[in-house]
Design an enzyme around this catalytic site. Structure first.
Site, PDB file in Angstrom:
ATOM      1  N   PHE A 132       0.838  -1.209   0.000  1.00  0.00           N
ATOM      2  CA  PHE A 132       0.000   0.000   0.000  1.00  0.00           C
ATOM      3  C   PHE A 132       0.869   1.255   0.000  1.00  0.00           C
ATOM      4  CE2 PHE A 132      -2.321   3.305   2.321  1.00  0.00           C
ATOM      5  CZ  PHE A 132      -3.487   3.362   1.584  1.00  0.00           C
ATOM      6  N   TYR A 134       4.030   1.469  -0.869  1.00  0.00           N
ATOM      7  CA  TYR A 134       4.825   1.533  -2.099  1.00  0.00           C
ATOM      8  C   TYR A 134       4.002   2.112  -3.245  1.00  0.00           C
ATOM      9  CZ  TYR A 134       7.443   0.004  -6.191  1.00  0.00           C
ATOM     10  OH  TYR A 134       8.111  -0.024  -7.373  1.00  0.00           O
ATOM     11  N   PHE A 136       1.389   4.273  -3.046  1.00  0.00           N
ATOM     12  CA  PHE A 136       1.151   5.704  -2.919  1.00  0.00           C
ATOM     13  C   PHE A 136       2.443   6.513  -2.961  1.00  0.00           C
ATOM     14  CE2 PHE A 136      -2.971   4.259  -1.452  1.00  0.00           C
ATOM     15  CZ  PHE A 136      -3.804   5.185  -2.034  1.00  0.00           C
ATOM     16  N   HIS A 429     -47.089  46.926  -4.040  1.00  0.00           N
ATOM     17  CA  HIS A 429     -45.797  47.086  -3.352  1.00  0.00           C
ATOM     18  C   HIS A 429     -44.818  47.865  -4.237  1.00  0.00           C
ATOM     19  CE1 HIS A 429     -42.622  45.611  -0.495  1.00  0.00           C
ATOM     20  NE2 HIS A 429     -41.868  45.906  -1.546  1.00  0.00           N
ATOM     21  N   GLU A 430     -44.666  47.438  -5.488  1.00  0.00           N
ATOM     22  CA  GLU A 430     -43.735  48.120  -6.383  1.00  0.00           C
ATOM     23  C   GLU A 430     -44.239  49.505  -6.777  1.00  0.00           C
ATOM     24  OE1 GLU A 430     -40.870  46.960  -6.682  1.00  0.00           O
ATOM     25  OE2 GLU A 430     -41.332  45.009  -5.807  1.00  0.00           O
ATOM     26  N   HIS A 433     -43.214  51.898  -4.036  1.00  0.00           N
ATOM     27  CA  HIS A 433     -41.822  52.340  -4.186  1.00  0.00           C
ATOM     28  C   HIS A 433     -41.713  53.429  -5.250  1.00  0.00           C
ATOM     29  CE1 HIS A 433     -39.781  49.617  -1.520  1.00  0.00           C
ATOM     30  NE2 HIS A 433     -40.212  48.538  -2.140  1.00  0.00           N
ATOM     31  N   ASP A 505     -36.530  45.419   2.301  1.00  0.00           N
ATOM     32  CA  ASP A 505     -36.611  46.880   2.363  1.00  0.00           C
ATOM     33  C   ASP A 505     -36.392  47.366   3.789  1.00  0.00           C
ATOM     34  OD1 ASP A 505     -37.271  46.850  -0.343  1.00  0.00           O
ATOM     35  OD2 ASP A 505     -39.407  46.641   0.089  1.00  0.00           O
TER      36      ASP A 505
END
Length: 636
Positions: A132, A134, A136, A429-430, A433, A505
């Site tokens: 193992f 060897y 890696f 809502h818009e 604004h 907001d």
């Protein structure tokens, strides 16, 4: 050329693994026979049920009488003392042998287990572990042969596949002038050395993400035509202690060999963070790496002809020793480009793209306030994708318009099914604004209103300023809060109820009110005192920092915030009450058409007939100077 050895190694590993499996199967495999006790075994002999038996290595195997057509059953008994068995049953099985009941029996002498089989259970794990390691380590060696070594810096030599010069960088003219001194020194060092001048050892590029810090560093290397070594700050940090410092030494050794050269460290805050930071402090691997970097930049050694450039967007967390003269002598701040810079950047990124004749970069630059160089490059790429998707041979203004909205708020979600109640809430809502911002004299003109969902927003009101300004007055900030509360006030006024759509907001309005009071000193009650520096909290520096004000003062700040918000709410309520008919008219138009342009909105507010056809996104931007686009998004 490394493929054949890898295949051979793989074959060897498979062979070793197969042999191990065979040996283990030989050791532990055997016929699985039922085991009986001594009393049961003795009873089988007395009842004359045994046909033959054999004893070997402590195991007594009995073959019993069965049908002639079937195989006789077999059982075993673990018989350790064979002499006791003989003393007890020898007369019985010898008599049965004479009478033919027992056909055969055998006592095999005890055989010793071979030595290699005895040590194999202990040796096999060691062999497997060795194979193992060897495997890696062999891969690590292959990586090392490819240039990846623990103690070596993972450098990228050169400024990229394509040579970059200052001609490829736009929108940072003053910053380029600062760096031209570096380029001139690298080209003509004797001119500066003759007069006794010392070129800066380090240049730190500071700016928000996407402003082109890395591109500028590559352009410096391209203009100077010298060796350019680039590395990321995270490449120094490693699991193993001492590796980062070793890589720093290797980096400067390679830079000295190729001097004159430029060393560019991207995201230097990964390794240059202030020492002693954090709850534990200490001398960890990152601090050792930083110490080595400090020594290499301005220590006992000399780095003639080596200039260090670095980039970061978190200058506040860098170690003070790294920022002093002699290390990073110059700090160049790269801010998002202005309108002229954006126009120049767009022209640079559009060199290799096919554009329609109506594309006007000046108009686009006015509509993309706050965009960085990376944002503008992404804008043109999104427009190219949009054009290709719709089978257009060139990039049109419509494609650019859609791309801007997509970058600001996300793609449209027209297929999103919504209740009529939700559409009415979003429309009012818009509209709240838009109407409030139109009435307030200091606020930017409303450019577009839509209730088509984009990203997380169910609706959006976009306003574009008409003047280029670097300051915001107290009155402008107060009216900004009034405009932010327009959506919530409209919901309360029309439906006598409120929704979650105004959450973003309210957060923005509260943050702005607190900045006015605790950061900018704009409150007459609190006074011209700053209680908040506006910096982000850095745990390594601020975990022990206490508040710079008392609990009483904190309560006064909270009370003043509430007063500012309440006054803004009352003013917004008065505005929408006085313009209730306009509010209803804008909301009705949005419910029918979903989108309202600036021309249509202003006609509505002026009491004129609303045009049926809306102008394009850029038509009302063309005459506008420069300033950031401000999108009011409803997060319902």
């Amino acid at each position: 050329m490394n493929n054949p050895p890898k295949r051979i190694n793989l074959v060897i590993y498979l062979i070793v693994l197969g042999l191990a499996i065979l040996l283990l199967s030989g050791l532990f495999s055997g016929e699985d026979l039922p085991e009986v006790s001594y009393a049961e075994m003795r009873e089988l002999f007395l009842q004359e049920q045994v046909r033959s038996f054999e004893w070997e290595d402590g195991v007594l195997t009995l073959e019993l009488h069965g049908d002639k057509e079937t195989e006789s059953p077999r059982v075993i008994h673990l018989l350790a003392d064979v002499e006791m068995f003989r003393d007890d049953l020898s007369s019985t099985y010898e008599r049965q042998l004479r009478e033919g009941i027992i056909e055969d029996y055998n006592f095999v002498p005890v055989k010793g287990t071979p030595w290699y089989l005895l040590i194999l259970p202990y040796l096999l794990p060691i062999l497997l572990l060795g194979a193992f390691m060897y495997f890696f380590l062999g891969r690590a060696n292959n990586n090392a042969a490819a240039g990846v070594k623990f103690g070596k810096a993972n450098l990228r030599v050169g400024s990229g596949e394509k040579k970059v010069t200052f001609a490829d960088v736009a929108g940072v003219e003053e910053e380029k002038q600062e760096l031209e001194e570096i380029v001139d020194f690298l080209r003509n060092p004797k001119k500066y050395q003759a007069i006794g001048a010392r070129i800066p050892k380090g240049v730190l590029l500071v700016g928000p993400p996407g402003t082109g810090k890395t591109l500028i560093a590559r352009a410096v290397a391209g203009e100077a035509d010298v060796q350019f070594l680039s590395i990321s700050g995270s490449d120094f940090v490693e699991l193993y202690v001492g590796v980062g410092a070793s890589r720093v030494r290797d980096l400067f050794e390679q830079a000295k060999k190729g001097a004159p050269s430029i060393v560019f460290i991207d995201e230097i805050d990964a390794v240059g963070r202030r020492r002693g930071a954090g709850l534990g402090g200490g001398n960890d691997e990152r601090e050792q790496t930083l110490n080595q970097l400090l020594v290499e930049m301005d220590g006992f050694g000399t780095n003639e002809g080596v200039i260090v450039m670095a980039a970061t967007n978190r200058q506040d967390i860098l170690d003070p020793a790294l920022m002093r003269p002699g290390r990073f002598d110059r700090q160049i701040y790269i801010n998002p480009p202005d309108v002229q810079g954006r126009e120049a950047i767009l022209k640079v990124h559009a060199k290799e793209k096919l554009l329609a004749d109506d594309v006007d970069f000046k108009v686009i630059a006015h509509a993309t306030g706050g965009f960085t160089g990376a944002d503008l490059a992404n804008l043109l790429n999104e427009a190219a994708l949009y054009a290709a998707k719709h089978n257009s041979p060139v990039i049109t203004m419509q494609a650019l318009e859609e791309s801007i909205l997509k970058i600001i708020a996300g793609p449209e979600k027209r297929s999103h099914v919504r209740l009529e109640r939700d559409r009415r809430i979003t429309a009012y809502h818009e509209a709240g604004h838009a109407v409030a911002m139109h009435v307030l004299p200091t606020q930017d003109p409303v450019h577009s209103i839509t209730i088509v969902p984009r990203g997380n927003a169910l609706g959006m009101t976009i306003s574009l300023p008409e003047e280029d300004t670097d300051h915001m007055t107290r009155n402008e900030m107060r009216e900004k809060i009034v405009g932010l509360l327009g959506g919530r006030v409209a919901e309360k006024l029309v439906f006598d109820d409120i929704s979650t759509g105004a959450s973003n907001d309210i957060q923005r309005a509260s943050r702005l009110a607190r900045d006015m009071i605790a950061r900018y000193g704009m409150s007459e009650r609190i006074g011209t005192v700053a209680f908040d520096d506006g910096d982000e909290i850095f745990v390594g520096r601020d975990y022990e920092r206490t508040k710079a004000y008392s609990e009483h003062t904190g309560g006064e700040i909270d009370a003043e915030m509430k007063r500012v918000i309440d006054e803004a709410y009352k003013r917004c309520e008065d505005i929408l009450t006085e313009n209730r008919s306009k509010l209803d008219e804008v909301a009705a138009f949005l419910l029918e058409h979903e989108t309202m342009s600036r021309k249509q909105f202003e006609a509505c507010m002026n009491g004129e007939a609303i045009p049926e056809t809306a102008e394009g996104f850029f038509e009302t931007v063309e005459s506008a100077p420069e300033a950031p686009a401000d999108a009011e998004a409803s997060n319902q």
